[in-house]
Scaffold this motif. Structure first.
Motif, PDB file in Angstrom:
ATOM      1  N   ALA A 279       2.556   1.357 -15.601  1.00  0.00           N
ATOM      2  CA  ALA A 279       3.391   0.257 -16.108  1.00  0.00           C
ATOM      3  C   ALA A 279       2.561  -0.685 -16.988  1.00  0.00           C
ATOM      4  N   ILE A 280       1.336  -0.971 -16.550  1.00  0.00           N
ATOM      5  CA  ILE A 280       0.462  -1.868 -17.332  1.00  0.00           C
ATOM      6  C   ILE A 280       0.201  -1.261 -18.710  1.00  0.00           C
ATOM      7  N   PHE A 281      -0.146   0.016 -18.723  1.00  0.00           N
ATOM      8  CA  PHE A 281      -0.486   0.633 -20.003  1.00  0.00           C
ATOM      9  C   PHE A 281       0.737   0.839 -20.900  1.00  0.00           C
ATOM     10  N   VAL A 282       1.893   1.029 -20.291  1.00  0.00           N
ATOM     11  CA  VAL A 282       3.111   1.113 -21.123  1.00  0.00           C
ATOM     12  C   VAL A 282       3.305  -0.235 -21.837  1.00  0.00           C
ATOM     13  N   LEU A 283       3.120  -1.324 -21.091  1.00  0.00           N
ATOM     14  CA  LEU A 283       3.264  -2.663 -21.689  1.00  0.00           C
ATOM     15  C   LEU A 283       2.229  -2.885 -22.801  1.00  0.00           C
TER      16      LEU A 283
ATOM     17  N   ILE B 274      -3.359   7.120 -28.112  1.00  0.00           N
ATOM     18  CA  ILE B 274      -3.981   7.971 -27.078  1.00  0.00           C
ATOM     19  C   ILE B 274      -3.382   7.644 -25.706  1.00  0.00           C
ATOM     20  N   LEU B 275      -3.241   6.336 -25.446  1.00  0.00           N
ATOM     21  CA  LEU B 275      -2.661   5.913 -24.154  1.00  0.00           C
ATOM     22  C   LEU B 275      -1.228   6.414 -24.014  1.00  0.00           C
ATOM     23  N   ALA B 276      -0.476   6.297 -25.122  1.00  0.00           N
ATOM     24  CA  ALA B 276       0.927   6.724 -25.088  1.00  0.00           C
ATOM     25  C   ALA B 276       1.008   8.223 -24.784  1.00  0.00           C
ATOM     26  N   VAL B 277       0.132   8.994 -25.447  1.00  0.00           N
ATOM     27  CA  VAL B 277       0.123  10.451 -25.218  1.00  0.00           C
ATOM     28  C   VAL B 277      -0.245  10.742 -23.755  1.00  0.00           C
ATOM     29  N   ALA B 278      -1.269  10.012 -23.252  1.00  0.00           N
ATOM     30  CA  ALA B 278      -1.701  10.210 -21.864  1.00  0.00           C
ATOM     31  C   ALA B 278      -0.565   9.865 -20.897  1.00  0.00           C
ATOM     32  N   LEU B 279       0.144   8.776 -21.191  1.00  0.00           N
ATOM     33  CA  LEU B 279       1.252   8.365 -20.310  1.00  0.00           C
ATOM     34  C   LEU B 279       2.396   9.375 -20.340  1.00  0.00           C
ATOM     35  N   ILE B 280       2.676   9.893 -21.533  1.00  0.00           N
ATOM     36  CA  ILE B 280       3.748  10.901 -21.642  1.00  0.00           C
ATOM     37  C   ILE B 280       3.338  12.168 -20.886  1.00  0.00           C
TER      38      ILE B 280
ATOM     39  N   SER C 265       4.123  14.688 -13.753  1.00  0.00           N
ATOM     40  CA  SER C 265       4.728  14.250 -12.490  1.00  0.00           C
ATOM     41  C   SER C 265       6.135  14.831 -12.345  1.00  0.00           C
ATOM     42  N   TYR C 266       6.863  14.867 -13.462  1.00  0.00           N
ATOM     43  CA  TYR C 266       8.232  15.410 -13.445  1.00  0.00           C
ATOM     44  C   TYR C 266       8.200  16.897 -13.062  1.00  0.00           C
ATOM     45  N   TYR C 267       7.285  17.628 -13.707  1.00  0.00           N
ATOM     46  CA  TYR C 267       7.149  19.062 -13.436  1.00  0.00           C
ATOM     47  C   TYR C 267       6.732  19.272 -11.977  1.00  0.00           C
ATOM     48  N   PHE C 268       5.747  18.467 -11.540  1.00  0.00           N
ATOM     49  CA  PHE C 268       5.201  18.663 -10.205  1.00  0.00           C
ATOM     50  C   PHE C 268       6.240  18.385  -9.121  1.00  0.00           C
ATOM     51  N   VAL C 269       7.021  17.315  -9.321  1.00  0.00           N
ATOM     52  CA  VAL C 269       8.043  16.957  -8.328  1.00  0.00           C
ATOM     53  C   VAL C 269       9.097  18.069  -8.246  1.00  0.00           C
ATOM     54  N   ASN C 270       9.504  18.592  -9.404  1.00  0.00           N
ATOM     55  CA  ASN C 270      10.495  19.679  -9.411  1.00  0.00           C
ATOM     56  C   ASN C 270       9.947  20.915  -8.712  1.00  0.00           C
ATOM     57  N   ASN C 271       8.678  21.194  -9.008  1.00  0.00           N
ATOM     58  CA  ASN C 271       8.024  22.346  -8.405  1.00  0.00           C
ATOM     59  C   ASN C 271       7.907  22.176  -6.882  1.00  0.00           C
TER      60      ASN C 271
ATOM     61  N   VAL D  29       0.816  -1.221   0.000  1.00  0.00           N
ATOM     62  CA  VAL D  29       0.000   0.000   0.000  1.00  0.00           C
ATOM     63  C   VAL D  29       0.850   1.272   0.000  1.00  0.00           C
ATOM     64  N   GLU D  30       2.149   1.108   0.238  1.00  0.00           N
ATOM     65  CA  GLU D  30       3.060   2.262   0.194  1.00  0.00           C
ATOM     66  C   GLU D  30       3.270   2.726  -1.259  1.00  0.00           C
ATOM     67  N   GLN D  31       3.102   1.807  -2.190  1.00  0.00           N
ATOM     68  CA  GLN D  31       3.344   2.137  -3.603  1.00  0.00           C
ATOM     69  C   GLN D  31       2.111   2.795  -4.217  1.00  0.00           C
ATOM     70  N   PRO D  32       2.292   3.912  -4.916  1.00  0.00           N
ATOM     71  CA  PRO D  32       1.128   4.535  -5.560  1.00  0.00           C
ATOM     72  C   PRO D  32       0.534   3.621  -6.640  1.00  0.00           C
ATOM     73  N   VAL D  33      -0.793   3.530  -6.650  1.00  0.00           N
ATOM     74  CA  VAL D  33      -1.486   2.678  -7.633  1.00  0.00           C
ATOM     75  C   VAL D  33      -1.159   3.126  -9.053  1.00  0.00           C
ATOM     76  N   ILE D  34      -0.998   4.437  -9.213  1.00  0.00           N
ATOM     77  CA  ILE D  34      -0.779   4.981 -10.557  1.00  0.00           C
ATOM     78  C   ILE D  34       0.507   4.421 -11.198  1.00  0.00           C
ATOM     79  N   ASN D  35       1.502   4.099 -10.355  1.00  0.00           N
ATOM     80  CA  ASN D  35       2.738   3.506 -10.897  1.00  0.00           C
ATOM     81  C   ASN D  35       2.447   2.163 -11.558  1.00  0.00           C
ATOM     82  N   GLY D  36       1.598   1.368 -10.892  1.00  0.00           N
ATOM     83  CA  GLY D  36       1.232   0.060 -11.454  1.00  0.00           C
ATOM     84  C   GLY D  36       0.418   0.217 -12.726  1.00  0.00           C
ATOM     85  N   ILE D  37      -0.552   1.145 -12.694  1.00  0.00           N
ATOM     86  CA  ILE D  37      -1.428   1.360 -13.855  1.00  0.00           C
ATOM     87  C   ILE D  37      -0.592   1.854 -15.041  1.00  0.00           C
TER      88      ILE D  37
END
Lengths: 225, 123
Positions: A62-66, B9-15, B21-27, A52-60
């Motif tokens: 990764a799934i969609f990248v695959l 669409i998924l690729a664009v959403a993921l990018i 997330s990169y911008y937000f973490v830096n901010n 539960v420490e890991q954000p769900v979005i990281n898993g999601i």
């Protein structure tokens, strides 16, 4: 506990969506890259479910990248023969004109026992009847028997075949299946007429299949086939 | 073809998600670092330390909620705890206040570092 339940539901939904986007295939029919992606998805999905420490979005993500990689690779394998060969390999002819190609067997690391087992799996018990055997990229063996050893067809014995089509289920568990009825180009009345001629009613039918030439099978509820 | 469109669409959403997330973490790193520097200055000058700590905590609460979406929750929880610990220390003249500030900065730096694309983060 509650969080794990919710996370599990979320991951289940996303894994299902991911697998659906990849398309339907049985595990055994998968190409190597599809198999790898399926294993990776199932592995990646469990991490945010358990931790539960890991954000769900990281898993999601990764799934969609695959899934994206898999779809792009499948499109490229469709477009390019070279790419298909690199990603999926090539089918190998193991038996050619009744002659076993030992070099090809060595290349695919197949033993004689493996070959015999695979032939048996194809209902071939006598290797001398095989004209061609091809090891497909998904690992299945396609077999072509010698013409003399092939089972006789109706054409061979000059018998006129009765016309038949694919039988579709028109009634299951006492209910009409509208899609099948419209696919056959008939109406519920046509089905009812057939049932009336046999003195049956819809609610008593467990399964009725019908083809476009009028051939049908009826199984009543609680009765033997 | 429709699958390919979905994949694009998924690729664009993921990018986009990755970029956000990169911008937000830096901010978040910049905001927290600046706030901690203000806390340190206030502590050293002995003026408005509690207010500076309150601002740092308020800003973190806003950023932390979104940061939790991308980073392991343990590290964001540790930063929240450290920020809460600054209050009692603000009214003392203990060096622990400065140590706690350094700890917070280091933790936010770790989050930022893990989002940088480099060999260490990848492997």
């Amino acid at each position: 506990m509650n969080i794990i339940l919710i996370r599990t539901i979320i991951m289940y939904l996303f894994v299902t969506i991911g697998i659906r986007l990849m398309g339907k295939r049985q595990i055994g029919d998968m190409q190597p890259n599809e198999l790898v992606v399926t294993f990776l998805i199932s592995e990646v999905a469990t991490i945010p479910m358990q931790d539960v420490e890991q954000p769900v979005i990281n898993g999601i993500a990764a799934i969609f990248v695959l899934v994206v990689i898999e779809i792009i690779i499948s499109v490229l394998t469709m477009k390019s023969i070279k790419f298909r060969k690199i990603m999926n390999g090539q089918s190998k002819v193991i038996i050619k004109n009744g002659q076993i190609d030992e070099q090809a067997m060595k290349k695919v690391r197949m033993t004689a026992v493996d070959l015999i087992e695979m032939l048996r799996d194809r209902d071939v018990f006598d290797i001398s009847t095989v004209a061609y055997a091809v090891l497909e990229v998904d690992g299945t063996l396609t077999v072509m028997l010698n013409p003399a050893d092939q089972p006789a067809t109706l054409k061979d014995i000059k018998i006129k075949a009765k016309k038949s089509g694919i039988q579709l289920p028109v009634i299951t568990d006492g209910k009409f299946i509208e899609e099948s009825i419209s696919a056959l180009g008939i109406t519920k009345n046509d089905v009812n007429k057939r049932l009336k001629s046999k003195n049956k009613s819809v609610d008593k039918i467990f399964l009725m299949t019908l083809d476009r030439y009028g051939n049908y099978n009826l199984i009543e509820k609680g009765k033997k086939i | 073809m429709s699958r390919l469109i979905i994949a694009i669409i998924l690729a664009v959403a993921l990018i986009a998600l990755s970029g956000f997330s990169y911008y937000f973490v830096n901010n978040a790193y910049k905001t927290v670092s600046d706030n901690i520097e203000l806390c340190k200055k206030a502590f050293l000058s002995g003026e408005n330390t509690v207010n500076a700590c309150q601002n740092a905590k308020d800003d973190w609460e806003k950023k932390g909620k979104i940061l939790d979406l991308f980073t392991p929750h343990s590290i964001t929880d540790e930063i929240s705890e450290s920020l809460a610990r600054l209050y009692p220390l603000a009214e003392t003249e203990s060096d622990e206040f400065l140590a706690e500030c350094a700890k917070i900065k280091q933790k936010v730096k770790i989050i930022k570092r893990d989002f940088q694309i480099n060999l260490r983060s990848i492997f």
